[in-house]
Write a protein that holds these residues in place. Structure first.
Motif, PDB file in Angstrom:
ATOM      1  N   PHE A  10       0.832  -1.205   0.000  1.00  0.00           N
ATOM      2  CA  PHE A  10       0.000   0.000   0.000  1.00  0.00           C
ATOM      3  C   PHE A  10       0.862   1.248   0.000  1.00  0.00           C
ATOM      4  O   PHE A  10       0.620   2.207  -0.725  1.00  0.00           O
ATOM      5  N   PHE A  11       1.917   1.237   0.795  1.00  0.00           N
ATOM      6  CA  PHE A  11       2.752   2.424   0.964  1.00  0.00           C
ATOM      7  C   PHE A  11       3.712   2.649  -0.199  1.00  0.00           C
ATOM      8  O   PHE A  11       4.301   3.713  -0.314  1.00  0.00           O
ATOM      9  N   GLU A  12       3.892   1.646  -1.042  1.00  0.00           N
ATOM     10  CA  GLU A  12       4.764   1.799  -2.205  1.00  0.00           C
ATOM     11  C   GLU A  12       4.008   2.259  -3.448  1.00  0.00           C
ATOM     12  O   GLU A  12       4.629   2.572  -4.463  1.00  0.00           O
ATOM     13  N   SER A  13       2.681   2.297  -3.373  1.00  0.00           N
ATOM     14  CA  SER A  13       1.904   2.774  -4.516  1.00  0.00           C
ATOM     15  C   SER A  13       2.215   4.250  -4.739  1.00  0.00           C
ATOM     16  O   SER A  13       2.476   5.001  -3.805  1.00  0.00           O
ATOM     17  N   LYS A  14       2.199   4.669  -5.992  1.00  0.00           N
ATOM     18  CA  LYS A  14       2.617   6.025  -6.338  1.00  0.00           C
ATOM     19  C   LYS A  14       1.797   7.087  -5.626  1.00  0.00           C
ATOM     20  O   LYS A  14       2.332   8.093  -5.151  1.00  0.00           O
ATOM     21  N   GLU A  15       0.474   6.883  -5.564  1.00  0.00           N
ATOM     22  CA  GLU A  15      -0.387   7.909  -4.987  1.00  0.00           C
ATOM     23  C   GLU A  15      -0.162   8.098  -3.494  1.00  0.00           C
ATOM     24  O   GLU A  15      -0.157   9.230  -2.991  1.00  0.00           O
ATOM     25  N   VAL A  16       0.056   6.992  -2.787  1.00  0.00           N
ATOM     26  CA  VAL A  16       0.290   7.085  -1.340  1.00  0.00           C
ATOM     27  C   VAL A  16       1.670   7.676  -1.070  1.00  0.00           C
ATOM     28  O   VAL A  16       1.834   8.535  -0.193  1.00  0.00           O
ATOM     29  N   ALA A  17       2.675   7.220  -1.819  1.00  0.00           N
ATOM     30  CA  ALA A  17       4.034   7.749  -1.643  1.00  0.00           C
ATOM     31  C   ALA A  17       4.076   9.250  -1.906  1.00  0.00           C
ATOM     32  O   ALA A  17       4.725  10.008  -1.172  1.00  0.00           O
ATOM     33  N   LEU A  18       3.365   9.707  -2.950  1.00  0.00           N
ATOM     34  CA  LEU A  18       3.336  11.133  -3.274  1.00  0.00           C
ATOM     35  C   LEU A  18       2.663  11.935  -2.162  1.00  0.00           C
ATOM     36  O   LEU A  18       3.146  13.008  -1.782  1.00  0.00           O
ATOM     37  N   MET A  19       1.551  11.434  -1.644  1.00  0.00           N
ATOM     38  CA  MET A  19       0.860  12.135  -0.560  1.00  0.00           C
ATOM     39  C   MET A  19       1.765  12.266   0.666  1.00  0.00           C
ATOM     40  O   MET A  19       1.844  13.328   1.294  1.00  0.00           O
ATOM     41  N   LEU A  20       2.493  11.192   1.002  1.00  0.00           N
ATOM     42  CA  LEU A  20       3.399  11.240   2.149  1.00  0.00           C
ATOM     43  C   LEU A  20       4.549  12.211   1.905  1.00  0.00           C
ATOM     44  O   LEU A  20       5.001  12.898   2.822  1.00  0.00           O
ATOM     45  N   ASP A  21       5.036  12.286   0.667  1.00  0.00           N
ATOM     46  CA  ASP A  21       6.090  13.250   0.337  1.00  0.00           C
ATOM     47  C   ASP A  21       5.585  14.678   0.505  1.00  0.00           C
ATOM     48  O   ASP A  21       6.302  15.552   1.019  1.00  0.00           O
TER      49      ASP A  21
END
Length: 646
Positions: free
Chosen positions: A366-377
């Protein structure tokens, strides 16, 4: 209260020293560790002098919860508990200045440096070099340089090894300059701090899953040098060689410590007799490091152990899905276990045909998906406007902006904002070397007025204009949930999410599948909502971000039948287990063996772990062919060793 058998009690009451407990699958190792800590507390050892190291933070929390029920909670909370990384991070956070970074962020940093040092067509690419360097940190002994380590492991790359070493030297210097630390760095810095102490801060250190310890973790234990070491593990479940785990660490315990005592837990409380007999028949083909013999305690159950054989791999997936549909077992207590993550796609699709819900663990998280990673960045950038890696990661989504240009834009904005990137974006102040530029010192109402605008390509300018508008909108918001909500509905993320969904919905001929596009966009927003839900459990943005970095590998979403790689299944148990794709070449997987430097013995341990996840029903499946690929298969050697006639 704990109810321990004689073997568990004997181990718990061992005198201080070097104690190793061989705890086979289902023999109650958690109860033994909790019992040992209880014994230490009852003997007068101060809680603050006890360190509990576990493979996951979840395991530490479960053990601590049991202790809360036995002792005063305030007293128990003084015990230091968690993974090697979590314990190291907590100590370093209090004694050093660092910013914890995820692997994907550090990979990007290494990639930005790569062209300056490596310019050979046959050289390793930066992504693979990063993984190789991580393995080096985990496997190498003190004083062994990367050049020496690589030449022994991959002698064909000796001509490029000095260039690699120069690259990593610059990489480490840049990390130190910004105070960045990866997961391995936590252990390296912590080890250095512990070595500098006049004496160990702990009387006893307890280590769970000791068979999966790697040389770096073992060196941390040596640096801590406690009076007493209590290690619990099972050499038959050592399955992390690809990540640096070294089975020789548990194997040499009795030789390395003169006062070593070895205890054996032989009573299995999980699996039925047929399951254990089969698992033991297979694992007996591996060399026995410590003698052990399991005793079955579950004698009153209607256990099934069967093999299903199919003509084609897809026939196999559909048939397994049909059997699960007809099973009376609750979906949450069923697991489908596989050696290769690619297998998960076939079984997941088959389950969907039968409208059976499933949750997948062990593939792309889940955390490696592009959308989640971008939100965390984005959240990281809004929390810490000086974070260069977060900014570069966000800029990665701007068309035509790579890592190098992203860093240049970061440095420009940092200078405009006098050390604050967001301030440089929102309210830039004129620099002395650009006296001709005149603009207001208050918030720039439109990015079009920004001095950086004139030097950017149209796409990059539009991207930063949207980021500028978002930064204006979220200024002052410190609540993670509210911040996620504002980011999700912004034009900035809206355009990026549309681009991601578009790429996921392209057909092979590069035309757009509108239905897949709508579904992809819906799934993107569903993941963001999951992230938003998680954020509600944290009082502020900083605590949420720390939890996401430290705990990202342990969280997953979904419900239903459990789809698990064997590594993800370790430590879990289910009423009904299906181990599928048991064909030569797929399990054991000779390609992965060659890539990781593993051996058939490790593949056999993987089989043992998979089989011993089952409590009552254990089903194996094998397909004779993959028709669409025109591949014929032979049954896995492990099926033959288990006693099946095919």
């Amino acid at each position: 209260m704990l109810h321990l058998n004689e073997e568990q009690l004997l181990a718990c009451q061992a005198p201080l020293g070097h104690n190793l407990v061989i705890a086979s699958a289902g023999t109650g190792k958690t109860s033994t560790i909790v019992g040992r800590i209880a014994t230490l507390l009852e003997r007068g050892v101060a809680p603050s002098e006890i360190l509990l190291l576990t493979f996951t933070n979840k395991a530490a929390q479960q053990m601590m919860s049991r202790l809360f029920a036995m002792f005063d909670e305030k007293r128990v909370r003084k015990i230091e508990a968690g993974t090697f990384h979590a314990v190291s991070y907590r100590y370093l956070k209090a004694h050093a200045k660092l910013t914890l970074k995820q692997p994907r962020e550090l990979k990007m940093l290494l990639k930005s440096l790569y062209p300056r040092f490596v310019d050979y067509e046959q050289a390793y690419k930066p992504e693979y070099l990063f993984e190789l360097y991580s393995l080096y940190q985990n496997q190498s002994v003190d004083g062994e340089g990367f050049y020496e380590w690589l030449c022994k492991r991959n002698p064909e790359h000796e001509p490029y090894a000095l260039s690699y070493e120069s690259l990593f030297s610059a990489f480490e210097n840049l990390k130190n300059e910004y105070g960045y630390a990866g997961f391995n760095d936590l252990l390296l810095h912590y080890k250095q701090k512990m070595r500098a102490l006049p004496q160990s801060p702990y009387i006893e250190i307890l280590v769970d899953e000791y068979q999966d310890t790697n040389p770096l973790q073992d060196s941390v234990l040596c640096a801590l040098s406690p009076k007493s070491l209590f290690c619990v593990g099972d050499y038959d479940q050592s399955i992390y060689a690809f990540n640096g785990a070294d089975i020789s660490i548990i194997a040499s315990f009795k030789d390395r410590f003169a006062d070593a005592q070895i205890f054996n837990l032989s009573k299995n409380y999980r699996s039925s007799a047929p399951i254990l007999q089969l698992a033991n028949r297979v694992i007996a083909h591996n060399e026995r490091i410590y003698p052990k013999k399991l005793e079955v305690t579950k004698t009153q159950c209607n256990s099934q152990v069967r093999l299903f054989v199919y003509d084609d791999v897809f026939d196999q997936y559909r048939a397994i899905a049909e059997k699960i549909a007809q099973s009376g077992t609750q979906h949450a207590d069923i697991a489908v276990i596989f050696r290769n993550n690619s297998t998960a796609d076939g079984i997941e699709a088959a389950l969907r045909e039968y409208a059976i819900p499933s949750k997948k663990k062990g593939g792309v998280s889940f955390f490696e998906s592009k959308e989640v990673a971008l939100m965390l960045d984005l959240l990281t950038l809004f929390h810490n406007p000086k974070d260069m890696m977060a900014f570069v990661q966000v800029m990665h989504y701007a068309k035509g902006v790579g890592s190098a240009l992203g860093r240049e834009i970061y440095e420009e904005l940092l200078e405009y904002g006098q050390g604050d990137v967001l301030q440089g974006l929102l309210a830039p102040k004129a620099r002395r070397d650009r006296l001709a530029l005149e603009f207001e010192t208050g918030n720039v109402a439109s990015f079009a007025a920004h001095p950086l605008r004139q030097s950017l390509h149209e796409h990059s300018a539009h991207f930063l204009s949207n980021l500028h508008a978002l930064a204006l909108n979220v200024a002052g918001i410190r609540n993670a949930t509210a911040l996620i909500a504002q980011c999700e509905k912004s034009d900035f993320l809206g355009e990026i999410f549309q681009t991601i969904a578009h790429k996921r919905a392209l057909r092979k001929d590069m035309s757009l599948d509108k239905e897949r596009y709508d579904e992809a966009l819906e799934k993107i927003h569903a993941k963001i909502q999951i992230l938003s839900h998680l954020s509600k459990n944290y009082k502020d943005l900083e605590h949420f971000l720390i939890a996401m970095v430290l705990g990202s590998n342990e969280m997953n979403e979904g419900s239903g039948v459990n789809l698990l790689s064997i590594h993800s299944a370790k430590g879990l148990e289910y009423h009904e287990v299906y181990v599928i794709d048991l064909m030569e070449g797929r399990f054991p997987n000779y390609k992965l063996m060659a890539k990781s430097g593993g051996a058939l013995e490790e593949e056999r341990r993987l089989f043992y772990v998979a089989a011993t996840r089952a409590k009552e029903n254990l089903f194996f499946s094998f397909a004779r062919a993959h028709r669409s690929k025109q591949i014929d298969y032979e049954p896995s050697i492990f099926l033959k060793e288990a006693g099946f006639e095919i």
